[in-house]
Design a protein around this motif. Structure first.
Motif, PDB file in Angstrom:
ATOM      1  N   THR A 207       0.835  -1.193   0.000  1.00 46.96           N
ATOM      2  CA  THR A 207       0.000   0.000   0.000  1.00 46.96           C
ATOM      3  C   THR A 207       0.873   1.248   0.000  1.00 46.96           C
ATOM      4  N   THR A 208       0.239   2.374  -0.343  1.00 48.51           N
ATOM      5  CA  THR A 208       0.968   3.628  -0.427  1.00 48.51           C
ATOM      6  C   THR A 208       0.034   4.787  -0.134  1.00 48.51           C
ATOM      7  N   ASN A 209       0.603   5.978  -0.074  1.00 46.13           N
ATOM      8  CA  ASN A 209      -0.166   7.200   0.139  1.00 46.13           C
ATOM      9  C   ASN A 209      -0.730   7.703  -1.191  1.00 46.13           C
ATOM     10  N   ASP A 210      -1.719   8.601  -1.094  1.00 45.51           N
ATOM     11  CA  ASP A 210      -2.285   9.213  -2.295  1.00 45.51           C
ATOM     12  C   ASP A 210      -1.505  10.463  -2.705  1.00 45.51           C
ATOM     13  N   SER A 211      -1.082  11.256  -1.737  1.00 44.42           N
ATOM     14  CA  SER A 211      -0.357  12.501  -2.002  1.00 44.42           C
ATOM     15  C   SER A 211       0.771  12.651  -0.988  1.00 44.42           C
ATOM     16  N   CYS A 212       1.777  13.448  -1.373  1.00 45.38           N
ATOM     17  CA  CYS A 212       2.932  13.642  -0.509  1.00 45.38           C
ATOM     18  C   CYS A 212       3.396  15.085  -0.650  1.00 45.38           C
ATOM     19  N   PHE A 213       3.645  15.756   0.467  1.00 46.50           N
ATOM     20  CA  PHE A 213       4.045  17.152   0.437  1.00 46.50           C
ATOM     21  C   PHE A 213       5.326  17.356   1.237  1.00 46.50           C
ATOM     22  N   GLY A 214       6.242  18.123   0.635  1.00 50.94           N
ATOM     23  CA  GLY A 214       7.577  18.328   1.183  1.00 50.94           C
ATOM     24  C   GLY A 214       8.620  18.265   0.090  1.00 50.94           C
ATOM     25  N   VAL A 215       8.156  18.026  -1.139  1.00 55.81           N
ATOM     26  CA  VAL A 215       9.068  17.916  -2.283  1.00 55.81           C
ATOM     27  C   VAL A 215       9.477  19.307  -2.760  1.00 55.81           C
ATOM     28  N   ALA A 216       8.513  20.095  -3.192  1.00 56.62           N
ATOM     29  CA  ALA A 216       8.815  21.437  -3.720  1.00 56.62           C
ATOM     30  C   ALA A 216       9.377  22.352  -2.645  1.00 56.62           C
ATOM     31  N   TRP A 217       8.909  22.190  -1.417  1.00 58.34           N
ATOM     32  CA  TRP A 217       9.342  23.063  -0.318  1.00 58.34           C
ATOM     33  C   TRP A 217      10.360  22.366   0.585  1.00 58.34           C
ATOM     34  N   SER A 218      11.080  21.413   0.052  1.00 54.59           N
ATOM     35  CA  SER A 218      12.011  20.640   0.867  1.00 54.59           C
ATOM     36  C   SER A 218      13.013  21.552   1.572  1.00 54.59           C
TER      37      SER A 218
ATOM     38  N   LEU B 218       2.853  14.575   5.030  1.00 55.76           N
ATOM     39  CA  LEU B 218       3.705  15.751   5.153  1.00 55.76           C
ATOM     40  C   LEU B 218       5.031  15.276   5.728  1.00 55.76           C
ATOM     41  N   TYR B 219       6.122  15.428   4.974  1.00 58.75           N
ATOM     42  CA  TYR B 219       7.398  14.976   5.523  1.00 58.75           C
ATOM     43  C   TYR B 219       8.351  16.162   5.694  1.00 58.75           C
ATOM     44  N   PHE B 220       9.157  16.069   6.745  1.00 58.30           N
ATOM     45  CA  PHE B 220      10.015  17.159   7.171  1.00 58.30           C
ATOM     46  C   PHE B 220      11.457  16.675   7.327  1.00 58.30           C
ATOM     47  N   HIS B 221      12.364  17.656   7.416  1.00 60.62           N
ATOM     48  CA  HIS B 221      13.777  17.391   7.715  1.00 60.62           C
ATOM     49  C   HIS B 221      14.158  18.233   8.934  1.00 60.62           C
TER      50      HIS B 221
ATOM     51  N   MET C 206      23.163  20.012   3.332  1.00 62.26           N
ATOM     52  CA  MET C 206      21.923  20.764   3.110  1.00 62.26           C
ATOM     53  C   MET C 206      22.090  22.220   3.547  1.00 62.26           C
ATOM     54  N   PRO C 207      22.989  22.954   2.906  1.00 60.15           N
ATOM     55  CA  PRO C 207      23.295  24.310   3.377  1.00 60.15           C
ATOM     56  C   PRO C 207      22.113  25.272   3.312  1.00 60.15           C
ATOM     57  N   ASP C 208      21.167  25.001   2.428  1.00 64.61           N
ATOM     58  CA  ASP C 208      20.032  25.919   2.248  1.00 64.61           C
ATOM     59  C   ASP C 208      18.790  25.499   3.044  1.00 64.61           C
ATOM     60  N   TYR C 209      18.875  24.415   3.803  1.00 63.04           N
ATOM     61  CA  TYR C 209      17.708  23.922   4.535  1.00 63.04           C
ATOM     62  C   TYR C 209      17.551  24.686   5.852  1.00 63.04           C
ATOM     63  N   ASP C 210      16.328  25.061   6.139  1.00 61.77           N
ATOM     64  CA  ASP C 210      16.000  25.655   7.438  1.00 61.77           C
ATOM     65  C   ASP C 210      15.471  24.539   8.335  1.00 61.77           C
ATOM     66  N   GLN C 211      16.386  23.720   8.828  1.00 60.25           N
ATOM     67  CA  GLN C 211      15.969  22.539   9.581  1.00 60.25           C
ATOM     68  C   GLN C 211      15.394  22.906  10.948  1.00 60.25           C
ATOM     69  N   ARG C 212      15.906  23.973  11.547  1.00 61.87           N
ATOM     70  CA  ARG C 212      15.309  24.423  12.808  1.00 61.87           C
ATOM     71  C   ARG C 212      13.895  24.928  12.555  1.00 61.87           C
ATOM     72  N   GLY C 213      13.673  25.613  11.452  1.00 62.76           N
ATOM     73  CA  GLY C 213      12.333  26.068  11.117  1.00 62.76           C
ATOM     74  C   GLY C 213      11.371  24.919  10.899  1.00 62.76           C
ATOM     75  N   GLU C 214      11.853  23.831  10.313  1.00 58.77           N
ATOM     76  CA  GLU C 214      10.997  22.661  10.110  1.00 58.77           C
ATOM     77  C   GLU C 214      10.680  21.987  11.444  1.00 58.77           C
ATOM     78  N   PHE C 215      11.647  21.943  12.347  1.00 59.32           N
ATOM     79  CA  PHE C 215      11.372  21.426  13.692  1.00 59.32           C
ATOM     80  C   PHE C 215      10.328  22.293  14.392  1.00 59.32           C
ATOM     81  N   ASP C 216      10.505  23.606  14.318  1.00 60.25           N
ATOM     82  CA  ASP C 216       9.547  24.513  14.958  1.00 60.25           C
ATOM     83  C   ASP C 216       8.142  24.310  14.405  1.00 60.25           C
ATOM     84  N   ALA C 217       8.040  24.022  13.113  1.00 59.01           N
ATOM     85  CA  ALA C 217       6.722  23.781  12.508  1.00 59.01           C
ATOM     86  C   ALA C 217       6.048  22.561  13.129  1.00 59.01           C
TER      87      ALA C 217
END
Length: 285
Positions: free
Chosen positions: A197-208, A230-233, A246-257
């Motif tokens: 089985t799998t999911n229907d939709s996945c979000f976190g690709v464009a805004w990775s 919804l997947y996060f880093h 991942m120099p351009d990733y806001d990983q702290r911002g994703e944790f805060d979310a």
């Protein structure tokens, strides 16, 4: 009915990532994490997961830009002697598809990563791949065929429909994103043939790397019917390794979310049911 899995990738990449995942599960909406079994902090990740019985953990298969589970010297067709995969998706993709020696080495490495996950003592909840490399038909096939022997039932399809993104904020669909969705069709076919089985939709690709609280909360009301992921880093901070990868990733911002009341309220107001991979569906073959 709209259902939602909230997940995190790169569990085991660093202690900063691991701690963020632990706190986000304990204090936020995070229910699911994907483990790099050969990651530099994988032992720490497994230890944390065992004291979090509610955290669903799956395999985050690494066949690019990461550490190997087997010694690189034993699989030279796909890895360096210092136990690292290359970073070129095109180059590795060509090798995995056309070179028999690379396919054999890839099969041994994927087997070793599933074996390492089982040896951790954790229950295998799902699987996906770093950089979505399981969209490659050879990698996807081997992940699914090998996973069947280890009880794998659920595989992520990173299919991100553009309409919800555009409804949340200005978003222009790209040719690359359209091509990615086409490859998702191949993966769905492989998943269906295996009875998984799998999911229907996945979000976190464009805004990775940029899945911040306000942005994601604005997306939630526009999630489509069916099962979304919804997947996060997340990470509490970027250490030298994370900065280099991942120099351009806001990983702290994703944790805060993940721990933000704003996201929790958006899910509640939208009437979306939080779930896990047990709510996944069998795709059309």
């Amino acid at each position: 009915m709209r259902r939602l899995i909230v997940s995190a990738d790169d569990f085991g990449l660093s202690e900063e990532v691991n701690e963020a995942i632990e706190i986000a599960h304990r204090d936020g909406l995070l229910s699911t994490a994907s483990l790099m079994v050969a990651g530099p902090a994988s032992v720490d990740a497994v230890r944390r997961a065992k004291r979090l019985p509610g955290l669903r953990v799956g395999l985050h298969l690494v066949v690019i830009e990461g550490d190997t589970a087997l010694p690189g010297a034993t699989i030279p067709a796909i890895a360096t002697p210092d136990d690292r995969f290359g970073t070129s998706q095109l180059g590795l993709g060509i090798d995995y598809f056309f070179r028999p020696s690379a396919r054999r080495a890839l099969a041994r490495e994927i087997e070793a990563q599933f074996r390492a996950f089982v040896a951790s003592g954790l229950r295998l909840d799902h699987a996906n791949a770093h950089k979505h490399m399981h969209l490659h038909p050879t990698v996807g096939r081997l992940l699914i065929e090998t996973g069947l022997h280890y009880g794998l039932r659920h595989v992520r399809t990173p299919c991100e429909p553009p309409a919800p993104l555009a409804a949340a904020e200005t978003h222009f669909d790209s040719l690359g994103a359209s091509a990615l969705r086409r490859w998702c069709g191949v993966l769905r076919h492989q998943i269906a043939r295996a009875g998984m089985t799998t999911n229907d939709s996945c979000f976190g690709v464009a805004w990775s790397g940029q899945m911040r609280a306000g942005r994601v909360a604005g997306l939630v009301p526009h999630l489509p019917e069916g099962l979304s992921e919804l997947y996060f880093h997340p990470a509490l901070e970027q250490n030298a390794l994370l900065q280099s990868l991942m120099p351009d990733y806001d990983q702290r911002g994703e944790f805060d979310a993940l721990i933000s009341p704003e996201l929790r309220d958006a899910v509640r107001r939208s009437g979306i049911a939080l779930t896990d991979w047990a709510g996944a569906t069998l795709p059309q073959a």
